[in-house]
Write an enzyme that holds these catalytic residues in place. Structure first.
Site, PDB file in Angstrom:
ATOM      1  CB  CYS A 107      -1.104  -0.018   0.872  1.00 37.75           C
ATOM      2  SG  CYS A 107      -2.167   1.431   0.961  1.00 37.75           S
TER       3      CYS A 107
ATOM      4  CB  CYS B 143      -3.680   3.488  -3.597  1.00 39.28           C
ATOM      5  SG  CYS B 143      -3.049   3.699  -2.412  1.00 39.28           S
TER       6      CYS B 143
HETATM    7  P1  FAD Z   1      -0.624 -10.682   4.041  1.00 44.38           P
HETATM    8  O1  FAD Z   1      -2.318 -11.151   3.657  1.00 44.38           O
HETATM    9  O2  FAD Z   1      -0.156 -10.210   4.621  1.00 44.38           O
HETATM   10  O3  FAD Z   1      -0.890 -12.235   4.736  1.00 44.38           O
HETATM   11  C1  FAD Z   1       0.537 -12.847   4.562  1.00 44.38           C
HETATM   12  C2  FAD Z   1       0.147 -14.055   5.952  1.00 44.38           C
HETATM   13  O4  FAD Z   1       1.180 -14.682   5.810  1.00 44.38           O
HETATM   14  C3  FAD Z   1       0.008 -13.550   7.146  1.00 44.38           C
HETATM   15  O5  FAD Z   1      -0.794 -13.954   7.922  1.00 44.38           O
HETATM   16  C4  FAD Z   1       1.243 -14.608   7.967  1.00 44.38           C
HETATM   17  O6  FAD Z   1       0.911 -14.220   9.079  1.00 44.38           O
HETATM   18  C5  FAD Z   1       1.843 -15.131   6.567  1.00 44.38           C
HETATM   19  N1  FAD Z   1       3.190 -15.581   6.838  1.00 44.38           N
HETATM   20  C6  FAD Z   1       4.582 -15.073   7.344  1.00 44.38           C
HETATM   21  N2  FAD Z   1       5.849 -15.493   6.918  1.00 44.38           N
HETATM   22  C7  FAD Z   1       4.977 -16.719   7.360  1.00 44.38           C
HETATM   23  C8  FAD Z   1       5.550 -18.304   7.687  1.00 44.38           C
HETATM   24  N3  FAD Z   1       6.800 -18.470   7.319  1.00 44.38           N
HETATM   25  N4  FAD Z   1       5.071 -19.445   7.657  1.00 44.38           N
HETATM   26  C9  FAD Z   1       4.047 -19.084   6.842  1.00 44.38           C
HETATM   27  N5  FAD Z   1       2.661 -18.382   7.562  1.00 44.38           N
HETATM   28  C10 FAD Z   1       3.252 -17.282   6.976  1.00 44.38           C
HETATM   29  N6  FAD Z   1      -4.383  -2.753   0.503  1.00 44.38           N
HETATM   30  C11 FAD Z   1      -5.388  -1.847  -0.052  1.00 44.38           C
HETATM   31  O7  FAD Z   1      -5.619  -2.892  -0.855  1.00 44.38           O
HETATM   32  N7  FAD Z   1      -5.927  -1.105   0.097  1.00 44.38           N
HETATM   33  C12 FAD Z   1      -5.410  -0.287   1.109  1.00 44.38           C
HETATM   34  O8  FAD Z   1      -6.384   0.745   1.102  1.00 44.38           O
HETATM   35  C13 FAD Z   1      -4.314  -0.915   2.641  1.00 44.38           C
HETATM   36  N8  FAD Z   1      -4.317  -0.093   3.063  1.00 44.38           N
HETATM   37  C14 FAD Z   1      -3.339  -0.970   3.869  1.00 44.38           C
HETATM   38  C15 FAD Z   1      -2.871   0.113   4.888  1.00 44.38           C
HETATM   39  C16 FAD Z   1      -1.913  -0.194   5.942  1.00 44.38           C
HETATM   40  C17 FAD Z   1      -1.582   0.436   7.230  1.00 44.38           C
HETATM   41  C18 FAD Z   1      -1.352  -1.254   5.355  1.00 44.38           C
HETATM   42  C19 FAD Z   1      -0.318  -2.537   6.554  1.00 44.38           C
HETATM   43  C20 FAD Z   1      -1.586  -2.741   4.262  1.00 44.38           C
HETATM   44  C21 FAD Z   1      -2.746  -1.876   3.394  1.00 44.38           C
HETATM   45  N9  FAD Z   1      -2.973  -2.624   2.276  1.00 44.38           N
HETATM   46  C22 FAD Z   1      -3.893  -1.883   1.727  1.00 44.38           C
HETATM   47  C23 FAD Z   1      -2.284  -3.571   1.863  1.00 44.38           C
HETATM   48  C24 FAD Z   1      -2.375  -5.000   2.226  1.00 44.38           C
HETATM   49  O9  FAD Z   1      -2.933  -5.328   3.172  1.00 44.38           O
HETATM   50  C25 FAD Z   1      -1.735  -6.390   1.801  1.00 44.38           C
HETATM   51  O10 FAD Z   1      -1.531  -5.707   0.550  1.00 44.38           O
HETATM   52  C26 FAD Z   1      -2.583  -7.360   1.511  1.00 44.38           C
HETATM   53  O11 FAD Z   1      -2.428  -8.388   3.164  1.00 44.38           O
HETATM   54  C27 FAD Z   1      -1.479  -9.068   1.149  1.00 44.38           C
HETATM   55  O12 FAD Z   1      -2.141  -9.805   0.643  1.00 44.38           O
HETATM   56  P2  FAD Z   1      -1.505 -10.936   1.382  1.00 44.38           P
HETATM   57  O13 FAD Z   1      -1.428 -11.892   1.464  1.00 44.38           O
HETATM   58  O14 FAD Z   1       0.037 -11.030   0.219  1.00 44.38           O
HETATM   59  O15 FAD Z   1      -0.066 -10.639   2.651  1.00 44.38           O
END
Ligand code: FAD
Ligand code: UQ1
Length: 416
Positions: free
Chosen positions: A160, A338
């Site tokens: 983000c 975004c």
């Molecule tokens: P995540 O949702 O982060 O999930 C990754 C998972 O992997 C976690 O649960 C973690 O525990 C797990 N993991 C890590 N290491 C291991 C391991 N070794 N073994 C097993 N599991 C593991 N996005 C938007 O679309 N709109 C927004 O307005 C927005 N605002 C944001 C504001 C903030 C402050 C933040 C922090 C993020 C924002 N985002 C936004 C971004 C969004 O939250 C992420 O892009 C999204 O959650 C990514 O999904 P993901 O599944 O790739 O990762």
């Protein structure tokens, strides 16, 4: 060793949505996720600004993951894709036919000298990016009584990319409300050379910072926080990394980020250090039974939950095809979004693809600050996330976009 048809590593936004899509597999699908709690991170911007409570961002992982799948509550510590094995923290090995890697992005707070100490000890230092420190942001904002309020953007890809400045606009509005704005300098120190990567929205944001009298310093990268002296040290990326100190009275730090270490040490990554997937199909470039999803991947788009939603639809389709013995189809156009909140009632809703071409859902100019898009972000997105995306039924707004513009604009074809 236990064995699954599909193993999902990471049960965050992407992993959980995929497990829900694959619920027909029952216990033939397992999710490796260490955390008891699942966080809806996008709402943390509003938590930091004191607009929403932290509780609204959290649910127990058990409630969010589909009941159908197996939850392995542990972390992956080693990947052996040649042998279709993942090793867990417990030492156990899990084998799979197909693997989905959705481990998110790693927050490298430790790479900025003194930052963790400052976050732990200085009430004026906060960070919306971590559940431990997002609640500090509003507390720290309430204590501001003039001086320098500094907001940073690191020298790495981040999730983000709008979030480091959203909290700044909300803070600036808050300072006006509490009557301290006249004696407070609002400063955005970014490692980048532009306010936003897509020109249409950058032009709009440029006007916002000018109108609101916010000082922007480009190519300024936070390298050290000396909280005892309330000093943040930046290196100037366009001036031989010359170090410049800034006194702060409030500091919102966005940490450097990278692909999780476990993946960096695995055969799954590319030279750039991200899970090496085809940008149109999400299939791994070396191991065809492996797919990557979300923030940990090499997909050259802005890392967001909205992008993950669109990727989930593509991944699901391609995984089923590959399971049948067919080839994956190029389907992902890089869609990402975004919601750039500019106050407690307005938002610029950026949506674009790999080329930086705007792909707006609503039939009017989303680069304009609007109350409607703020309400979508603050009230509708959380509902979509918990009730639709986590149930495996949200692939992003592409269908709505096409419906709302039917006959107006032809959709662009993906050219590989
Ligand atoms: P995540 O949702 O982060 O999930 C990754 C998972 O992997 C976690 O649960 C973690 O525990 C797990 N993991 C890590 N290491 C291991 C391991 N070794 N073994 C097993 N599991 C593991 N996005 C938007 O679309 N709109 C927004 O307005 C927005 N605002 C944001 C504001 C903030 C402050 C933040 C922090 C993020 C924002 N985002 C936004 C971004 C969004 O939250 C992420 O892009 C999204 O959650 C990514 O999904 P993901 O599944 O790739 O990762
Ligand atoms: C989106 O699909 C999504 O996933 C649920 C988000 O995550 C929080 C978003 O912030 C946004 C903006 C979208 C895009 C959706 C629409 C309706 C524009």
């Amino acid at each position: 060793t236990s064995k699954y048809k599909v193993l999902v590593v990471g049960g965050g936004s992407g992993g959980c949505a995929m497990a829900a899509k694959l619920s027909a597999l029952g216990k033939d699908c397992a999710v490796v996720e260490p955390s008891d709690m699942h966080y809806y991170q996008p709402i943390w911007t509003l938590v930091g600004a004191g607009v929403k409570g932290f509780q609204s961002s959290v649910k127990p992982t058990r409630q969010v993951l589909p009941q159908s799948c197996e939850w392995i509550q542990d972390k992956a510590v080693k990947f052996d894709p040649q042998n279709n094995l993942v090793e867990l923290g417990s030492g156990e090995k899990v084998s799979y036919d197909y693997l989905i890697v959705a481990m998110g992005i790693q927050l490298d707070y430790g790479k900025v000298k003194g930052l963790i100490d400052a976050l732990e000890e200085d009430p004026a230092v906060a960070s919306n990016y971590h559940f431990k420190w997002v609640n500090k942001t509003f507390q720290a904002l309430q204590q501001v009584n003039g001086g320098n309020a500094i907001f940073t953007f690191p020298n790495t890809p981040i999730k983000c990319a709008g979030a480091p400045q959203k909290i700044m606009y909300l803070a600036e509005e808050y300072f006006r409300m509490t009557g301290v704005r006249d004696k407070t300098n609002v400063i955005y120190n970014s490692s980048l050379g532009v306010i936003f990567g897509v020109k249409k929205y950058a032009d709009a944001l440029q006007k916002v910072v000018e109108k609101r009298n916010i000082k922007v310093n480009y190519k300024h990268n936070l390298v050290e926080v000396d909280h005892k002296n309330r000093t943040a040290i930046f290196e100037k990326l366009d001036d031989n990394n010359k170090q410049v100190p800034f006194q702060y009275d409030f500091l919102h730090a966005t940490p450097p980020m990278s692909c999780p270490d476990v993946l960096k040490q695995s055969p799954l990554i590319n030279d750039g250090g991200w899970v090496d997937v085809n940008k149109y199909t999400l299939q791994h470039n070396k191991f065809p039974n492996v797919f990557g999803l979300g923030d940990c991947t090499s997909l050259p788009t802005s890392k967001t939950g909205a992008a993950v939603a669109a990727q989930c639809g593509v991944l699901h389709k391609n995984l089923l095809q590959v399971m049948k013995g067919d080839c994956a189809t190029p389907l992902y156009d890089g869609y990402t979004s975004c919601p750039l909140i500019t106050s407690k009632s307005t938002c610029i809703l950026a949506e674009f693809d790999y080329d930086g071409t705007p792909l707006e859902t609503l039939p009017f100019n989303q680069a304009k600050e609007m109350n409607l898009t703020y309400n979508m972000k603050a009230y509708i997105m959380p509902e979509i996330y918990w009730k639709i995306m986590m149930k495996g039924r949200w692939n992003g707004p592409a269908t709505f976009r096409k419906m709302l513009r039917l006959g107006l604009i032809r959709s662009k074809k993906i050219e590989v």
